[in-house]
Write an enzyme that holds these catalytic residues in place. Structure first.
Site, PDB file in Angstrom:
ATOM      1  N   GLU A  60      -2.744  -8.012  10.004  1.00 37.50           N
ATOM      2  CA  GLU A  60      -3.033  -8.545   8.499  1.00 37.50           C
ATOM      3  C   GLU A  60      -2.107  -9.716   8.464  1.00 37.50           C
ATOM      4  O   GLU A  60      -2.715 -10.777   7.742  1.00 37.50           O
ATOM      5  CB  GLU A  60      -2.881  -7.670   7.463  1.00 37.50           C
ATOM      6  CG  GLU A  60      -4.012  -6.573   7.254  1.00 37.50           C
ATOM      7  CD  GLU A  60      -3.917  -5.657   8.133  1.00 37.50           C
ATOM      8  OE1 GLU A  60      -3.032  -5.406   8.883  1.00 37.50           O
ATOM      9  OE2 GLU A  60      -4.724  -4.802   8.304  1.00 37.50           O
ATOM     10  N   HIS A 127      -6.538   3.953  -0.180  1.00 35.38           N
ATOM     11  CA  HIS A 127      -7.854   3.188   0.134  1.00 35.38           C
ATOM     12  C   HIS A 127      -8.278   3.226  -1.598  1.00 35.38           C
ATOM     13  O   HIS A 127      -9.760   3.340  -1.541  1.00 35.38           O
ATOM     14  CB  HIS A 127      -8.840   4.220   0.684  1.00 35.38           C
ATOM     15  CG  HIS A 127      -8.556   4.242   2.278  1.00 35.38           C
ATOM     16  ND1 HIS A 127      -7.157   4.855   2.683  1.00 35.38           N
ATOM     17  CD2 HIS A 127      -8.893   3.444   3.519  1.00 35.38           C
ATOM     18  CE1 HIS A 127      -7.243   4.791   4.200  1.00 35.38           C
ATOM     19  NE2 HIS A 127      -8.012   3.871   4.417  1.00 35.38           N
TER      20      HIS A 127
HETATM   21  C1  LIG Z   1      -2.478  -2.073   8.617  1.00 34.80           C
HETATM   22  C2  LIG Z   1      -3.897  -1.407   8.468  1.00 34.80           C
HETATM   23  N1  LIG Z   1      -4.933  -2.532   8.653  1.00 34.80           N
HETATM   24  C3  LIG Z   1      -6.146  -1.689   8.850  1.00 34.80           C
HETATM   25  C4  LIG Z   1      -6.267  -0.417   8.530  1.00 34.80           C
HETATM   26  C5  LIG Z   1      -8.016   0.329   8.635  1.00 34.80           C
HETATM   27  N2  LIG Z   1      -7.976   1.169   9.980  1.00 34.80           N
HETATM   28  C6  LIG Z   1      -7.692   2.338   9.855  1.00 34.80           C
HETATM   29  S1  LIG Z   1      -7.689   3.143  11.411  1.00 34.80           S
HETATM   30  C7  LIG Z   1      -8.211   1.615  12.095  1.00 34.80           C
HETATM   31  C8  LIG Z   1      -8.414   1.584  13.374  1.00 34.80           C
HETATM   32  C9  LIG Z   1      -7.362   2.240  14.210  1.00 34.80           C
HETATM   33  O1  LIG Z   1      -7.483   2.183  15.509  1.00 34.80           O
HETATM   34  P1  LIG Z   1      -6.517   2.646  16.502  1.00 34.80           P
HETATM   35  O2  LIG Z   1      -5.031   2.347  16.090  1.00 34.80           O
HETATM   36  O3  LIG Z   1      -6.988   2.522  17.965  1.00 34.80           O
HETATM   37  O4  LIG Z   1      -6.390   4.327  16.319  1.00 34.80           O
HETATM   38  P2  LIG Z   1      -7.663   5.294  16.650  1.00 34.80           P
HETATM   39  O5  LIG Z   1      -8.573   5.341  15.332  1.00 34.80           O
HETATM   40  O6  LIG Z   1      -8.533   4.693  17.792  1.00 34.80           O
HETATM   41  O7  LIG Z   1      -7.182   6.636  17.055  1.00 34.80           O
HETATM   42  C10 LIG Z   1      -8.290   0.752  11.184  1.00 34.80           C
HETATM   43  C11 LIG Z   1      -8.572  -0.858  11.570  1.00 34.80           C
HETATM   44  C12 LIG Z   1      -5.305   0.586   8.329  1.00 34.80           C
HETATM   45  N3  LIG Z   1      -5.426   1.635   8.302  1.00 34.80           N
HETATM   46  N4  LIG Z   1      -3.954  -0.216   8.330  1.00 34.80           N
END
Ligand SMILES: Cc1ncc(C[n+]2csc(CCOP(=O)(O)OP(=O)(O)O)c2C)c(N)n1
Ligand SMILES: [Mg+2]
Lengths: 325, 385
Positions: A60, A127
């Site tokens: 972000e 959220h």
């Molecule tokens: C700072 C932030 N930005 C956006 C999000 C929204 N978000 C939640 S999970 C996710 C994807 C996470 O991917 P990863 O770190 O690879 O974990 P995985 O779900 O694959 O285990 C996003 C973009 C968030 N939780 N926190």
């Protein structure tokens, strides 16, 4: 003309603005092929291509900072926060860098940061947030938070065309629940203007976003059960505020209830109350009252969330108190 | 195993007396047969518990979203198993298995997902967002990356107090792109914090493939930039995961600071249950399921090592019983008492007052005390006010 949802109205504005101005482009997490977590940007990638609809890393600070830099160069970036709660991560960029850029360095920063906001959706503490107050407090940022589909579209156009940074809060509870007809043509809703959502003469409820509908519901009930004529003012813009509209409704009804979903302390109701006191105290027949969320992080369980957030019966009770004062 | 270690970089000495290790002390010492079966138990429990949650989700008994770790059970379980009692980990959304290893119970998980009043967070937080520092896990928050600096601080305290304890924090491939990840890991590295950073590379962050997240070939390569060791291991091989993590844990315990362990795996379900994964190339999910399922692989391995199928079937049956019992208990719990929402924002005052328009409601702190240990709160469900 067919009605479209609040969400579709935002999407339409994005489409039309991207078509109108090649400098407009989108940045955000999962906004391309996936169309965003709520599908607001669905179809944009297919239409405008990867160079103008950019899927970003989960960064972000990086996204908002990059948008600022591109904006300095004459681009008009629109940044999506997957949930507005994560705008907190970019707080430094927005408040220290972006908000001060014009003032200290004469750099225009025409950009929009938009995202799904608000509660009543069982989203839990990260959220569901309404973080508008911190940004309203920051000189240099504009903040809008529409409640109708037409306003969502018209304000998005205004936000993209504005020469400063506009934070565009979208209420996720309204995304698919609220529909409206779009006015014909290229209609821009000016930032800084409120809207009278319902005319009335006995008391005014000033509010914005999802609680506009709770206020309207309460007004309906108060009319039926108490014979009260309640005016509902939808602020639409939180920075700058429409002082004229606020003063006008106070002078008309002489009793004001301010309702917001944000927490109480430091919420915009305090600012509104002070402005009313400064500008038209002598027009008041009763103290200004507030119905807001309780000052706690927003919990997840339905029974808890419902307790913490303002509800229609709260507005009815407060309005009755005000009318009887 | 008392030892006195000079911190790298000459930052003073640390003396500590360690409790005996809960698992084999070195990676060259093979895990015992009982330990290998324990690994199987935790992996199977993770999968079966999530399957139960899917059923409850379909019955709309789960409040909000459901997050799966299907196909990633080995990485969560194998890595957590490399810790011992007293160590602390912080899981992410795919690390239910690590929490179970650390002592979280099925009934707690089920109550959390159903937002029950006597769930570990009393209905305040979602899904597996809860912790218990006594048992050794600290709950995540949604903003990604934030737990890396937090765990840097947890492990800093271990070092400052000369405690023989290690921390472990999970991040996804996507979360490595956050500022918090970078700042936290760099801080931990510079301070020689006894911290293991597990990067779960499961191919996707929501819909975003890793190629759009980072240009490094392997996320372990990021270690070079922080001046710390980094290793990539097969996250779908529970033993390989255990061993790689154990090496990093041992380094941390020896006073050699922070490490990255990247675990290669694949997210076979959507980001959450609602996501249909339209963005994943056709065949990929099926291929991982058919050829690289961590449980299938481990069952085959155990078979080769002479574990009879009946023995595993008996474990499966025990797990089913445990989950059935937990479900019965969790379903009987009540929803949170609304006024409990106001308790515990601060230590003092203990409760907020209901706002004026909630006339007739009174603060409930007298009858709704905060638990002394938040994570283990286990009071009976409260009735309606
Ligand atoms: C700072 C932030 N930005 C956006 C999000 C929204 N978000 C939640 S999970 C996710 C994807 C996470 O991917 P990863 O770190 O690879 O974990 P995985 O779900 O694959 O285990 C996003 C973009 C968030 N939780 N926190
Ligand atoms: Mg991932």
């Amino acid at each position: 003309m067919a009605e479209i949802t609040y969400l579709e109205a935002i999407r339409e504005a994005l489409f039309e603005e991207m078509e109108r101005d090649p400098n407009v482009f989108m940045l955000g997490e999962d906004i391309g092929a996936f169309g965003g977590a709520f599908k607001v940007t669905e179809g944009l990638l297919a239409k405008f291509g990867e160079s103008r609809v950019i899927d970003t890393p989960i960064s972000e600070i990086g996204i908002v900072g990059a948008a600022a830099g591109a904006a300095h160069m004459g681009m008009r970036p629109v940044v999506e926060m997957q949930f507005i709660d994560f705008i907190a991560n970019a707080y430094d960029m927005l408040t220290n860098y972006v908000a001060t850029a014009r003032y200290r360095a004469f750099l225009p920063t025409p950009m929009v940061v938009r995202g799904p906001s608000g509660g009543y959706v069982r989203g839990g503490p990260f959220h569901s947030q309404n973080p508008e107050a911190g940004f309203i407090h920051t000189p240099g940022l504009k903040v809008v938070y529409p409640s109708t589909a037409a306003d969502a579209k018209g304000l998005m156009k205004a936000a993209i065309r504005d020469d400063d940074c506009v934070l565009f809060f979208e209420h996720k509870y309204l995304y698919r629940r609220i529909k409206g007809e779009m006015p014909a043509g290229d209609v821009v809703v000016p930032i800084g203007t409120a809207r009278v959502a319902r005319e009335g003469t006995d008391l005014s409820i000033i509010t914005y976003a999802a609680t506009v509908y709770k206020a309207l519901e309460a007004a309906e009930q108060l009319e039926k059960e108490d014979g009260l004529s309640v005016e509902v003012v939808d602020l639409r813009s939180l920075a700058p505020l429409d002082d004229e509209a606020i003063v006008a409704t106070v002078k008309k009804t002489n009793r004001v209830l301010i309702v917001h979903e944000d927490t109480r302390t430091g919420g915009i109701a305090g600012e509104l109350t002070a402005r009313i006191s400064e500008r038209c105290f002598e027009w008041l027949d009763a103290p200004v009252l507030r119905v807001t969320a309780h000052d706690v992080p927003l919990p997840y369980a339905p029974s808890l969330e419902d307790f913490v957030l303002p509800q229609t019966p709260d507005i009815v009770l407060a309005a009755r108190r005000l009318a009887a004062y | 195993m008392a030892r006195s270690t000079t911190q790298g970089g000459g930052r003073g000495t640390r003396t500590s007396a360690a409790a005996p290790p809960a698992v084999a002390a070195a990676t060259d010492v093979a895990l015992s047969r009982a330990q290998r079966l324990e690994l199987y138990y935790w992996m199977r429990l993770t999968r079966s518990l999530e399957e139960r949650l899917v059923n409850l989700y379909r019955q709309t008994k789960v409040v909000g979203g459901l997050f799966r770790s299907l196909g990633q059970e080995a990485d969560a379980v194998g890595s957590a198993y490399a810790l011992r009692q007293g160590d602390i980990l912080s899981p992410l959304i795919r690390n239910l298995g690590s929490m179970l290893v650390k002592g979280a119970t099925p009934v707690e998980i089920l109550k959390q997902y159903m937002a029950k009043g006597d769930s570990p967070t009393r209905g305040r937080e979602l899904n597996i967002h809860f912790g218990d520092t006594e048992r050794g896990f600290i709950g995540q928050i949604s903003p990604l990356g934030d737990m890396v600096p937090v765990m840097a601080g947890v492990t800093l305290s271990f070092r400052m107090r000369g405690e023989d304890r290690v921390g472990l924090v999970y991040v996804g491939d996507g979360a490595t792109s956050t500022g918090a990840f970078h700042e936290g890991i760099n801080f931990a590295a510079v301070q020689r914090c006894p911290l293991v950073v597990i990067i779960e590379n499961n191919g996707y962050a929501y819909s975003t493939p890793t190629v759009k997240q980072s240009l490094v070939k392997q996320f372990a390569d990021k270690a070079i930039g922080y001046g710390i060791p980094g290793e990539t291991a097969d996250g779908n091989d529970v033993i390989a995961t255990y061993e790689a993590t154990k090496r990093a844990v041992d380094r941390a315990r020896r006073g050699e600071g922070t490490s990255i362990v990247e675990l290669m795996t694949f997210r076979r379900k959507g980001h959450a249950e609602h996501d249909n994964q339209s963005y994943v190339p056709p065949g990929q999910i099926e291929r991982w399921a058919a050829e690289n399922d961590p449980l299938d692989r481990y069952v085959a391995r155990l078979g080769q090592e002479g574990v009879a199928a009946e023995e595993l079937a008996a474990i499966d049956a025990r797990i089913q019983r445990e989950i059935d019992e937990a479900t019965d208990i969790a379903e009987q719990s009540g929803v949170p008492e609304p006024l409990d929402a106001l308790v515990g924002v601060y230590a003092d005052p203990p409760s907020e007052e209901p706002l004026w328009f909630r006339e007739g409601k009174r603060a409930v702190v007298e009858k709704s005390e905060r638990p002394s240990s938040w994570g283990t709160f286990d009071a009976p469900a409260k009735g309606a006010d």
